[in-house]
Design a protein around this motif. Structure first.
Motif, PDB file in Angstrom:
ATOM      1  N   GLU A 190       0.832  -1.214   0.000  1.00 14.71           N
ATOM      2  CA  GLU A 190       0.000   0.000   0.000  1.00 14.71           C
ATOM      3  C   GLU A 190       0.860   1.255   0.000  1.00 14.71           C
ATOM      4  OE1 GLU A 190      -2.162  -0.681   3.594  1.00 14.71           O
ATOM      5  OE2 GLU A 190      -3.689  -1.914   2.606  1.00 14.71           O
ATOM      6  N   ILE A 191       2.052   1.159  -0.540  1.00  9.01           N
ATOM      7  CA  ILE A 191       3.020   2.240  -0.459  1.00  9.01           C
ATOM      8  C   ILE A 191       2.523   3.522  -1.109  1.00  9.01           C
ATOM      9  CG2 ILE A 191       4.213   1.498  -2.560  1.00  9.01           C
ATOM     10  CD1 ILE A 191       5.858   3.096   0.504  1.00  9.01           C
ATOM     11  N   ASN A 192       1.662   3.414  -2.114  1.00  8.09           N
ATOM     12  CA  ASN A 192       1.227   4.609  -2.844  1.00  8.09           C
ATOM     13  C   ASN A 192      -0.089   5.201  -2.353  1.00  8.09           C
ATOM     14  OD1 ASN A 192       3.314   5.088  -4.905  1.00  8.09           O
ATOM     15  ND2 ASN A 192       2.786   3.016  -5.576  1.00  8.09           N
ATOM     16  N   ARG A 193      -0.598   4.718  -1.235  1.00 10.69           N
ATOM     17  CA  ARG A 193      -1.782   5.339  -0.619  1.00 10.69           C
ATOM     18  C   ARG A 193      -1.329   6.532   0.217  1.00 10.69           C
ATOM     19  NH1 ARG A 193      -5.244   1.331   2.754  1.00 10.69           N
ATOM     20  NH2 ARG A 193      -6.516   3.227   2.843  1.00 10.69           N
ATOM     21  N   TRP A 194      -2.090   7.620   0.146  1.00 13.95           N
ATOM     22  CA  TRP A 194      -1.686   8.823   0.869  1.00 13.95           C
ATOM     23  C   TRP A 194      -1.679   8.594   2.379  1.00 13.95           C
ATOM     24  CZ3 TRP A 194      -4.931  11.130   4.372  1.00 13.95           C
ATOM     25  CH2 TRP A 194      -6.310  10.851   4.277  1.00 13.95           C
ATOM     26  N   GLN A 195      -2.565   7.735   2.860  1.00 11.52           N
ATOM     27  CA  GLN A 195      -2.574   7.436   4.297  1.00 11.52           C
ATOM     28  C   GLN A 195      -1.263   6.774   4.725  1.00 11.52           C
ATOM     29  OE1 GLN A 195      -4.907   6.506   2.094  1.00 11.52           O
ATOM     30  NE2 GLN A 195      -6.992   6.629   2.940  1.00 11.52           N
ATOM     31  N   THR A 196      -0.773   5.882   3.869  1.00 18.51           N
ATOM     32  CA  THR A 196       0.482   5.192   4.165  1.00 18.51           C
ATOM     33  C   THR A 196       1.648   6.173   4.190  1.00 18.51           C
ATOM     34  OG1 THR A 196      -0.314   3.153   3.128  1.00 18.51           O
ATOM     35  CG2 THR A 196       2.069   3.395   3.382  1.00 18.51           C
ATOM     36  N   LEU A 197       1.688   7.072   3.219  1.00 18.59           N
ATOM     37  CA  LEU A 197       2.779   8.038   3.142  1.00 18.59           C
ATOM     38  C   LEU A 197       2.775   8.992   4.336  1.00 18.59           C
ATOM     39  CD1 LEU A 197       2.715   8.828  -0.682  1.00 18.59           C
ATOM     40  CD2 LEU A 197       4.350   7.403   0.569  1.00 18.59           C
ATOM     41  N   ILE A 198       1.589   9.325   4.833  1.00 16.33           N
ATOM     42  CA  ILE A 198       1.513  10.168   6.036  1.00 16.33           C
ATOM     43  C   ILE A 198       2.095   9.423   7.237  1.00 16.33           C
ATOM     44  CG2 ILE A 198      -0.089  11.175   7.714  1.00 16.33           C
ATOM     45  CD1 ILE A 198      -1.847  12.026   5.392  1.00 16.33           C
ATOM     46  N   GLN A 199       1.762   8.126   7.352  1.00 16.35           N
ATOM     47  CA  GLN A 199       2.312   7.327   8.451  1.00 16.35           C
ATOM     48  C   GLN A 199       3.835   7.276   8.378  1.00 16.35           C
ATOM     49  OE1 GLN A 199       0.545   3.397   8.644  1.00 16.35           O
ATOM     50  NE2 GLN A 199      -1.486   4.202   8.135  1.00 16.35           N
ATOM     51  N   LEU A 200       4.343   7.038   7.181  1.00 17.15           N
ATOM     52  CA  LEU A 200       5.798   6.969   7.002  1.00 17.15           C
ATOM     53  C   LEU A 200       6.450   8.328   7.270  1.00 17.15           C
ATOM     54  CD1 LEU A 200       5.902   4.772   3.772  1.00 17.15           C
ATOM     55  CD2 LEU A 200       6.572   4.057   6.076  1.00 17.15           C
ATOM     56  N   GLY A 201       5.759   9.398   6.879  1.00 18.06           N
ATOM     57  CA  GLY A 201       6.278  10.731   7.141  1.00 18.06           C
ATOM     58  C   GLY A 201       6.385  11.019   8.626  1.00 18.06           C
ATOM     59  N   ILE A 202       5.364  10.610   9.370  1.00 11.86           N
ATOM     60  CA  ILE A 202       5.387  10.782  10.826  1.00 11.86           C
ATOM     61  C   ILE A 202       6.527   9.974  11.439  1.00 11.86           C
ATOM     62  CG2 ILE A 202       4.123  10.319  12.973  1.00 11.86           C
ATOM     63  CD1 ILE A 202       1.535  10.900  11.393  1.00 11.86           C
ATOM     64  N   HIS A 203       6.709   8.762  10.953  1.00 11.90           N
ATOM     65  CA  HIS A 203       7.795   7.898  11.433  1.00 11.90           C
ATOM     66  C   HIS A 203       9.143   8.594  11.249  1.00 11.90           C
ATOM     67  CE1 HIS A 203       9.527   3.540  11.537  1.00 11.90           C
ATOM     68  NE2 HIS A 203      10.436   4.410  11.960  1.00 11.90           N
ATOM     69  N   ALA A 204       9.362   9.167  10.055  1.00 12.92           N
ATOM     70  CA  ALA A 204      10.643   9.831   9.774  1.00 12.92           C
ATOM     71  C   ALA A 204      10.806  11.116  10.580  1.00 12.92           C
ATOM     72  CB  ALA A 204      10.753  10.134   8.284  1.00 12.92           C
ATOM     73  N   MET A 205       9.707  11.832  10.800  1.00 10.81           N
ATOM     74  CA  MET A 205       9.789  13.117  11.475  1.00 10.81           C
ATOM     75  C   MET A 205       9.995  12.995  12.976  1.00 10.81           C
ATOM     76  SD  MET A 205       9.836  15.450   9.256  1.00 10.81           S
ATOM     77  CE  MET A 205       9.707  16.836  10.391  1.00 10.81           C
ATOM     78  N   LEU A 206       9.646  11.855  13.565  1.00 11.72           N
ATOM     79  CA  LEU A 206       9.800  11.702  15.013  1.00 11.72           C
ATOM     80  C   LEU A 206      11.269  11.804  15.444  1.00 11.72           C
ATOM     81  CD1 LEU A 206       7.127   8.983  15.890  1.00 11.72           C
ATOM     82  CD2 LEU A 206       7.169  11.377  16.635  1.00 11.72           C
ATOM     83  N   PRO A 207      12.188  10.972  14.912  1.00  7.92           N
ATOM     84  CA  PRO A 207      13.595  11.145  15.306  1.00  7.92           C
ATOM     85  C   PRO A 207      14.189  12.437  14.760  1.00  7.92           C
ATOM     86  CG  PRO A 207      13.382   9.434  13.628  1.00  7.92           C
ATOM     87  CD  PRO A 207      11.998   9.788  14.059  1.00  7.92           C
ATOM     88  N   PHE A 208      13.755  12.853  13.561  1.00  5.73           N
ATOM     89  CA  PHE A 208      14.235  14.119  12.989  1.00  5.73           C
ATOM     90  C   PHE A 208      13.914  15.273  13.925  1.00  5.73           C
ATOM     91  CE2 PHE A 208      13.297  18.007  10.660  1.00  5.73           C
ATOM     92  CZ  PHE A 208      14.432  18.185   9.892  1.00  5.73           C
ATOM     93  N   GLY A 209      12.644  15.351  14.340  1.00  4.53           N
ATOM     94  CA  GLY A 209      12.226  16.426  15.233  1.00  4.53           C
ATOM     95  C   GLY A 209      12.918  16.357  16.579  1.00  4.53           C
ATOM     96  N   ALA A 210      13.108  15.143  17.103  1.00  8.13           N
ATOM     97  CA  ALA A 210      13.770  14.982  18.403  1.00  8.13           C
ATOM     98  C   ALA A 210      15.196  15.512  18.359  1.00  8.13           C
ATOM     99  CB  ALA A 210      13.760  13.508  18.810  1.00  8.13           C
ATOM    100  N   ILE A 211      15.897  15.259  17.253  1.00 10.59           N
ATOM    101  CA  ILE A 211      17.282  15.715  17.121  1.00 10.59           C
ATOM    102  C   ILE A 211      17.345  17.227  16.964  1.00 10.59           C
ATOM    103  CG2 ILE A 211      19.321  15.639  15.628  1.00 10.59           C
ATOM    104  CD1 ILE A 211      18.623  12.705  15.065  1.00 10.59           C
ATOM    105  N   VAL A 212      16.454  17.782  16.139  1.00  9.05           N
ATOM    106  CA  VAL A 212      16.448  19.231  15.926  1.00  9.05           C
ATOM    107  C   VAL A 212      16.112  19.962  17.227  1.00  9.05           C
ATOM    108  CG1 VAL A 212      15.253  21.122  14.766  1.00  9.05           C
ATOM    109  CG2 VAL A 212      15.918  19.100  13.465  1.00  9.05           C
ATOM    110  N   VAL A 213      15.092  19.493  17.942  1.00  8.89           N
ATOM    111  CA  VAL A 213      14.628  20.174  19.155  1.00  8.89           C
ATOM    112  C   VAL A 213      15.620  20.017  20.300  1.00  8.89           C
ATOM    113  CG1 VAL A 213      12.851  20.168  20.950  1.00  8.89           C
ATOM    114  CG2 VAL A 213      12.192  20.029  18.546  1.00  8.89           C
ATOM    115  N   ALA A 214      16.091  18.785  20.523  1.00 13.50           N
ATOM    116  CA  ALA A 214      16.937  18.516  21.694  1.00 13.50           C
ATOM    117  C   ALA A 214      18.410  18.800  21.444  1.00 13.50           C
ATOM    118  CB  ALA A 214      16.756  17.064  22.143  1.00 13.50           C
ATOM    119  N   GLN A 215      18.868  18.623  20.194  1.00 12.51           N
ATOM    120  CA  GLN A 215      20.295  18.709  19.921  1.00 12.51           C
ATOM    121  C   GLN A 215      20.680  19.875  19.014  1.00 12.51           C
ATOM    122  OE1 GLN A 215      21.722  14.805  18.632  1.00 12.51           O
ATOM    123  NE2 GLN A 215      20.124  13.801  19.813  1.00 12.51           N
TER     124      GLN A 215
END
Length: 376
Positions: A135-160
């Protein structure tokens, strides 16, 4: 005799090409670090740390190649949470360097969780991608994957406050999503959205982060940002590489290198040492070794025995590829100074060991490969 047979079996089945290329990179790294720190009071310590990191890295390579990560992929949510917590812990445990709070200091030892977290991110993102592969090309899936990527990204930007390391997470994610078979319409749409977001992103940049970008476009505006010379590192780096010309100034003969004109040239700017003292030949050798490593990783991914293993190895290849691009372009004055190390070449225990761990994971995939087109 059993341990001997086990050792022979291991070396017959593991990916010795990956290990050999990595060791060639490390040998060259020790040569460069030795020159970069020759006049420093910490020279002996730097060589011990770098050499020790290679030894520990090789041991980690062997251990990780024996671990079958297929057995832990079901726990990817737990590993993702662990990664985010580890990055956020820098609020309390982190020590500050050059505006980034990215290191944990334990006596003389420093650890950079952002680098270690890349391995966890690759594992968790590969497991997540495998789960939604159909289901890689469903927009719902891409939003989930985006959130997954943004969690560690955001943690590093905010904390470090380490945009360079955080950017690496997004580039790894993009590589893996592309390999998973995302439609070109989403790629085109994402590119357009990314370009449109650039002016907005600039509104959130201030101080030295904005200065490091703008001075690349116009070095003359450097004095607008106070007394600090944000273009100095870039200018000295370009001078050093240019001075090397075709064959270099000679080992330990580079003026920029030996007189410390390029700050942190044993780490973030190690490429300048190769360029100045070994010239175009030495600089190209760095690129060739890293290119061989990346190509080998993509080959291992192609022959992987499962979707999870293939995506994981692609993520490792993406990590090496984009981090190399970031660092080399930074040294050439074509990318902002963001404090990203050159894989396997830059001085730094955490970085070196992390890269060997990643290669060990890929070697483990190679040992267990069962490509369907070879099965009878």
């Amino acid at each position: 005799m059993r341990p001997l047979r086990s050792a022979v079996h291991y070396f017959k089945n593991t990916d010795l090409y990956l290990l050999f290329i990595a060791l060639c990179c490390s040998a060259y790294s020790l040569v460069l670090v030795n020159s970069a720190t020759a006049s420093s009071a910490s020279h002996d310590r730097s060589m011990i740390v770098q050499g020790g990191a290679v030894v520990i890295g090789v041991i980690a390579f062997i251990i990780m190649s024996l671990v079958d990560l297929e057995s832990i992929k079901r726990y990817w949510r737990v590993l993702l949470l662990l990664n985010v917590v580890m990055q956020l812990s820098m609020f309390v445990l982190g020590s500050s360097r050059s505006g980034n709070q990215s290191w944990i200091e334990i006596g003389p030892i420093t650890i950079q969780p952002g680098e270690i977290g890349k391995i966890l991110f690759i594992i968790t993102f590969a497991a997540h991608l495998m789960q939604v592969y159909e289901e890689i090309n469903r927009w719902q899936t891409l939003i989930q994957l985006g959130i997954h990527a943004m969690l560690p990204f955001g943690a590093i930007v905010v904390a470090q406050h380490d945009a360079g390391v955080a950017m690496g997470y997004l580039l790894i994610a993009i590589t893996m999503i592309f390999a998973a078979g995302i439609s070109y319409k989403w790629i085109f749409g994402g590119a357009v959205l990314g370009l449109a977001a650039v002016p907005i992103a600039f509104q959130f940049l201030s101080g030295y982060r904005l200065a490091r970008i703008l001075v690349l476009l116009d070095p003359s505006i450097d004095n607008l940002y106070g007394d600090k010379d944000y273009y100095y590192q870039t200018a000295q780096s370009k001078i050093a590489i240019g001075a090397g010309q075709f064959s270099g100034s000679g080992y330990m003969q580079g003026l920029q290198t030996q007189y410390g004109k390029v700050p942190v040239n044993e780490s973030d700017f190690i490429y300048t040492v190769a360029g100045e003292e070994f010239g175009f030949i030495g600089a190209m050798l760095v690129i060739i070794l890293l290119a061989l490593l990346v190509l080998r990783l993509f080959y291992v991914s192609y022959r992987a025995g499962s979707t999870f293993s293939a995506l994981m190895t692609v993520g490792i290849a993406g990590m090496f590829m984009f981090q190399s691009f970031q660092n080399i372009l930074m040294c050439l004055g074509m990318f902002p100074v963001v404090g990203v190390t050159l894989p396997l070449f830059s001085y730094g225990g955490t970085s070196v060991v992390t890269m060997y761990i990643a290669l060990g994971v890929a070697a483990g995939v190679r040992m267990r490969e069962k490509p369907s087109w070879l099965q009878k």
